[in-house]
Design an enzyme around this catalytic site. Structure first.
Site, PDB file in Angstrom:
ATOM      1  N   THR A 122     -42.434 -22.327  15.965  1.00 50.75           N
ATOM      2  CA  THR A 122     -43.696 -21.831  15.400  1.00 50.75           C
ATOM      3  C   THR A 122     -43.394 -21.137  14.076  1.00 50.75           C
ATOM      4  O   THR A 122     -42.602 -20.197  14.051  1.00 50.75           O
ATOM      5  CB  THR A 122     -44.317 -20.763  16.350  1.00 50.75           C
ATOM      6  OG1 THR A 122     -44.176 -21.223  17.687  1.00 50.75           O
ATOM      7  CG2 THR A 122     -45.756 -20.475  16.021  1.00 50.75           C
ATOM      8  N   ASP A 182     -14.340  -4.036 -19.609  1.00 51.64           N
ATOM      9  CA  ASP A 182     -14.439  -3.217 -18.393  1.00 51.64           C
ATOM     10  C   ASP A 182     -13.800  -1.844 -18.658  1.00 51.64           C
ATOM     11  O   ASP A 182     -12.717  -1.537 -18.150  1.00 51.64           O
ATOM     12  CB  ASP A 182     -13.709  -3.990 -17.270  1.00 51.64           C
ATOM     13  CG  ASP A 182     -13.753  -3.275 -15.936  1.00 51.64           C
ATOM     14  OD1 ASP A 182     -14.582  -2.365 -15.770  1.00 51.64           O
ATOM     15  OD2 ASP A 182     -12.937  -3.653 -15.053  1.00 51.64           O
TER      16      ASP A 182
END
Ligand code: SPV
Ligand code: MG
Length: 431
Positions: A122, A204
């Site tokens: 369902t 970084d």
């Protein structure tokens, strides 16, 4: 009276479940197997209510005669124990990673002439709404934040994948694989400083500031439910760290990992090829202590990352720092290495575990990538972070595409390597 077995892994019982139970009750006595927490987290059904409550909710249903606990995602052992005449399930597992579990059920039932009965799944508006509600609940800060600590109790190794935006967040959230008879998925997400910076075309070096990192986290949080471990670089000044810790905790981040470096931070995988300075034990302990004092929940973790092996300061230094950081209140230790061989990681973990059996150990096997999660676990590792593999796979693919378009003066030649237009316009669900 025939025995009918139904497994239920849900927190919210909806029409679809009731339909399965109704069909089951037509066949005989209905025994429901409630999936244990350990099994549920492997199955991408992170429970939002305790197992005892799930059991009570299912017991309260008239259609249910008995409730047992199913401890594994696989049905084999519970079926061997109960030998039911029927198993009833929705037909939504015929395809996809759960198909092998279905096949195991069919093969096991055959041993006593049992049968699998499948009812149409369902998927109406109410069911969709329930699924959506469950996801929304898991995405709320209070649920997401504590999920990492919960996972540390439920999983031998918590696996985290680098994510940099909503799309990679969805990959970490939704990738489920069946391999060698086991279902697997990532447990958590890592917001890497390297990849967050790289995505912005920046080095970084803590240049991408916290406001920008928070923006990335927010984008990821918008479309996921899994817990987030933030790469907090050095944590910055103690006076700033305490504010950032509060913000992260409030947002629902589960942990921040800060590394014991100071001054201009460079990526650890450079090792000693560039100038990098390790913080003093005293100052770093102070940072941990102040961060811990700023917290308002017991959920959020401050994990201390030790750079002694990266900076070639030796094992003794790494261990001394680890014990000092735990004493200062660190909720976990990350030990990093850029050796190809995992031996120094194993040696650290073994030595650390002789004195401390409980503090979680985190590793990032980028350089020592031949090591299996199982071997890390055998040495006491609790969290494994795959820190940059998505970015490293995406970049060459994009670069090849750019080069090929330039070479061919058109895009036809690259098309076979790409998602189809239909796939790209339907990749993201709309609600
Ligand atoms: C990151 O992913 O940014 C890390 C891990 O901090 S490493 O790149 O190995 O330093
Ligand atoms: Mg980093």
């Amino acid at each position: 009276m025939k025995n009918v077995y139904v497994m239920m892994s849900t927190d919210i019982i909806h029409e679809g479940h009731l339909h399965v139970l109704k069909e089951a009750s037509k066949l005989g006595k209905v025994i429901v197997g409630v999936l244990s927490d350990e099994a549920a987290v492997r199955f991408d059904r992170f429970p939002t209510i305790p197992m005892q409550e799930r059991i009570a909710n299912i017991k309260a249903l008239d259609l249910v005669d008995e409730v047992v606990i199913q401890k594994d995602v696989s049905y084999v052992s519970i079926l061997q124990e109960l030998k039911p005449d029927y198993v009833v399930h929705g037909d939504n597992w015929i395809k996809g990673p759960l198909a092998f579990i279905r096949q195991e059920v069919i093969d096991t039932l055959k041993q006593w002439n049992g049968e699998l009965l499948e009812v149409p799944y369902t998927y109406n508006d109410q069911v969709k709404r329930c699924d959506q509600m469950a996801k929304e609940k898991l995405a709320m800060p209070e649920f997401r934040r504590r999920r990492l600590r919960q996972l540390l109790k439920l999983r031998p190794v918590v696996k985290a994948l680098e994510v940099t935006n909503g799309l990679t967040g969805l990959i970490a959230e939704k990738t489920v694989v069946e391999h060698h008879g086991e279902v697997d998925q990532f447990d958590a997400m890592w917001i890497s400083s390297l990849c967050d910076s790289t995505a912005k075309g920046k080095p970084d070096i803590e240049l991408v500031d916290m406001s920008s990192r928070m923006r990335t986290i927010d984008d990821v949080m918008d479309v996921t439910t899994k817990p987030i471990i933030l790469d907090g670089d050095t944590g910055g000044l103690i006076e700033h760290f305490v504010y950032n810790v509060k913000t992260m905790e409030r947002m629902g981040v589960s942990a921040v990992i800060i590394e014991d470096k100071c001054g201009l931070k460079k990526n650890s995988l450079f090792g000693t090829e560039v100038l990098q300075t390790q913080d003093t034990i005293e100052n770093f302990c102070d940072k941990i202590r102040c961060g811990k004092q700023a917290l308002r929940t017991a959920d959020f973790m401050i994990i201390a990352r030790i750079e002694s092996l990266i900076l070639e300061q030796g094992m003794e230094d790494a261990l001394t720092r680890a014990f000092a950081y735990v004493d200062a209140g660190a909720d976990g230790i990350m030990i990093h290495s850029r050796k190809k061989d995992p031996q120094e990681i194993f040696a650290f973990c073994d030595a650390f575990r002789t004195k401390d059996q409980t503090t979680p150990i985190v590793v990032v096997p980028t350089s020592f990538n031949s090591v299996y999660e199982e071997d890390l676990h055998a040495h006491g590792v609790n969290i494994v972070i795959y820190a940059n593999q998505l970015t490293r796979s995406a970049f060459p693919a994009m670069q090849h595409t750019a080069v090929d378009i330039l070479k061919h003066h058109r895009a036809k030649e690259v098309d076979e390597h790409l998602l189809s237009i239909k796939e790209i316009i339907t990749l993201i669900d709309e609600y």
